[in-house]
Scaffold this active site. Structure first.
Site, short mmCIF file in Angstrom:
data_model
loop_
_atom_site.label_atom_id
_atom_site.label_comp_id
_atom_site.label_asym_id
_atom_site.label_seq_id
_atom_site.Cartn_x
_atom_site.Cartn_y
_atom_site.Cartn_z
N ASP A 161 -8.34 0.24 6.80
CA ASP A 161 -8.31 -1.62 7.50
C ASP A 161 -6.87 -1.63 7.85
O ASP A 161 -6.97 -2.24 8.76
CB ASP A 161 -8.64 -2.70 6.63
CG ASP A 161 -9.92 -1.94 6.04
OD1 ASP A 161 -11.46 -2.07 6.64
OD2 ASP A 161 -10.42 -1.74 5.15
N LYS A 197 1.06 -0.95 -0.19
CA LYS A 197 -0.04 0.02 0.29
C LYS A 197 0.84 1.06 -0.01
O LYS A 197 0.38 2.36 -0.25
CB LYS A 197 -0.98 -0.19 1.16
CG LYS A 197 -2.63 -1.00 1.36
CD LYS A 197 -3.42 -0.20 0.22
CE LYS A 197 -4.53 -1.07 0.41
NZ LYS A 197 -5.96 -0.86 -0.09
#
Length: 416
Positions: free
Chosen positions: A127, A80
């Site tokens: 998340d 990410k």
């Protein structure tokens, strides 16, 4: 315990009418190279491994099977950071009227740039892995960061973000509502910037930059495959809001315009907004609401990224919705290699594609899907393990204790 219908893999081929396909050009090889060059300027940069699993390929009846292992990315155990760092750099470059090519790590972290740009606050919802990546990049560049996490997020994920000097909270709502909270706070904060890979009408520039940042892993994988004499026939890529899927499928659609691989989007059954949108087949997005309980925390997103959705509905061949046992099985298979294969430590959101390929190739129940995807002994398959054991406690529950079982035996289901 889940009932049997909830334990089925669901799938559909892409029958959505084609559109003018405007977004795929944003994932061009030129744009991905620009992002890759930016990431190479970081002292922490190293190409992540592309691991060939020859023993497993033979066992499953495939010609070749590769996994791009993102657990090595920048020491953060997940891919990410590629998107968050690139989006922050693009934002700073735009504010200063420069091209991102003029913003390598050495410039971004310099006192001169800090004096010129000052300090902004980057807001995001996560998340786990995305927020950690944005917080890491903001911290390295001397910027502020605020992160909101959905109900059910683990303390381990929160602490990893807090270590990067970010303000981080767990909210009593789902991921998509956390996005709305972060966006509202960013709008109300002086020099507040929303850095989110979820796109919606009016908020598409930064999500596009994030997707281009993810393109670094697609470009690396392509070059690694080519060096091994492989042109992939199949790509399976997981999706939450769809940003990684859109980046990977967008890249390979541009790379092999005349003969692209067969590309399949894979989601958590509890948050399968793309699958539902594909079943609907009218080109519109179908949202998933509620708590979206799944072990695949990074995929627990119920509203598709508009930029990515435009790419996926034009270029994905199939959409698959997977119950948790598929991911858990994938994690265990990666962790128990065959023959000389290298062990891969893959977290819940990273392993669902392998669990799916294993099910397709070994379970006669999914014979129709196998035939529809033309998956056979001539197939050369690329997977992306998008995270390592980012939640070590959950990883051990899956590998040691059999959390979520298999399609045959539901050992222990995830509890709310």
């Amino acid at each position: 315990m889940s009932n049997s219908s909830e334990r089925q893999i669901k799938w559909t081929l892409n029958k959505i009418p084609a559109t003018d396909d405007k977004q795929v050009q944003n994932m061009s090889l030129e744009e991905m190279k620009k992002a890759s060059d930016f990431h190479k300027s970081f002292p922490q940069y190293a190409i992540t491994p592309l691991t060939r699993l020859s023993g497993l390929a033979e066992h499953l009846g495939l010609k070749r099977l590769y996994v791009k292992d993102e657990s090595y990315r920048f020491g953060l155990n997940a891919f990410k950071v590629l998107g968050g760092s690139y989006a922050i750099a693009r934002h700073i470059a735009k504010e200063l009227g420069r091209d991102v090519s003029e913003m390598p790590y050495s410039v971004l972290t310099s006192k001169e740039l800090r004096d010129e740009f000052g300090q902004a606050t980057f807001f995001t919802a996560t998340d786990g892995n995305h927020g950690r990546g944005v917080a890491w990049a903001a911290n390295k560049l001397g910027q502020k960061c605020v992160v909101h996490m959905p109900k059910g997020s683990t303390q381990t994920r929160l602490e990893n973000i807090a270590k990067e000097n970010a303000t981080v909270t767990i909210e009593e709502c789902n991921y998509d509502d956390c996005v709305r909270i972060a966006a509202k706070e960013a709008a109300e904060t002086q020099r507040g910037i929303m850095v989110q890979d979820t796109a919606w009408e009016g908020y598409e520039e930064i999500p596009t930059w994030i997707m281009q940042g993810y393109g670094t892993l697609a470009l690396e994988a392509d070059q690694q495959l080519e060096a091994d004499g492989c042109c992939p026939t199949h790509i399976f890529i997981q999706a939450g809001v769809g940003s990684l899927a859109g980046a990977v499928i967008g890249y390979f659609s541009n790379r092999f315009k005349e003969n692209p691989p067969i590309m399949t989007v894979v989601e958590a059954g509890a948050a399968d907004c793309l699958y539902r949108s594909a079943v609907q087949a009218d080109g519109e997005r179908a949202n998933v609401t509620g708590d979206m309980l799944t072990i695949m925390a990074g995929l627990a997103c119920g509203e598709a990224n508009t930029v990515s959705w435009d790419i996926l509905k034009n270029h994905a061949d199939a959409f698959v919705s997977c119950p948790d046992w598929v991911s858990a099985n994938g994690t265990r298979i990666y962790g128990a290699p065959i023959g000389d294969d290298k062990r891969v430590v893959s977290g819940e959101s990273g392993s669902v594609t392998l669990g799916l390929v294993h099910a397709i190739m070994t379970n006669p129940e999914y014979k129709d899907l196998k035939e529809a995807l033309n998956l056979n002994e001539n197939s050369e398959v690329l997977l992306v393990s998008s995270e390592g054991n980012t939640d070590p406690d959950r990883y051990r529950e899956i590998v040691w204790e059999g959390l979520c079982g298999t399609d045959k035996e539901p050992f222990a289901d995830l509890e709310g």
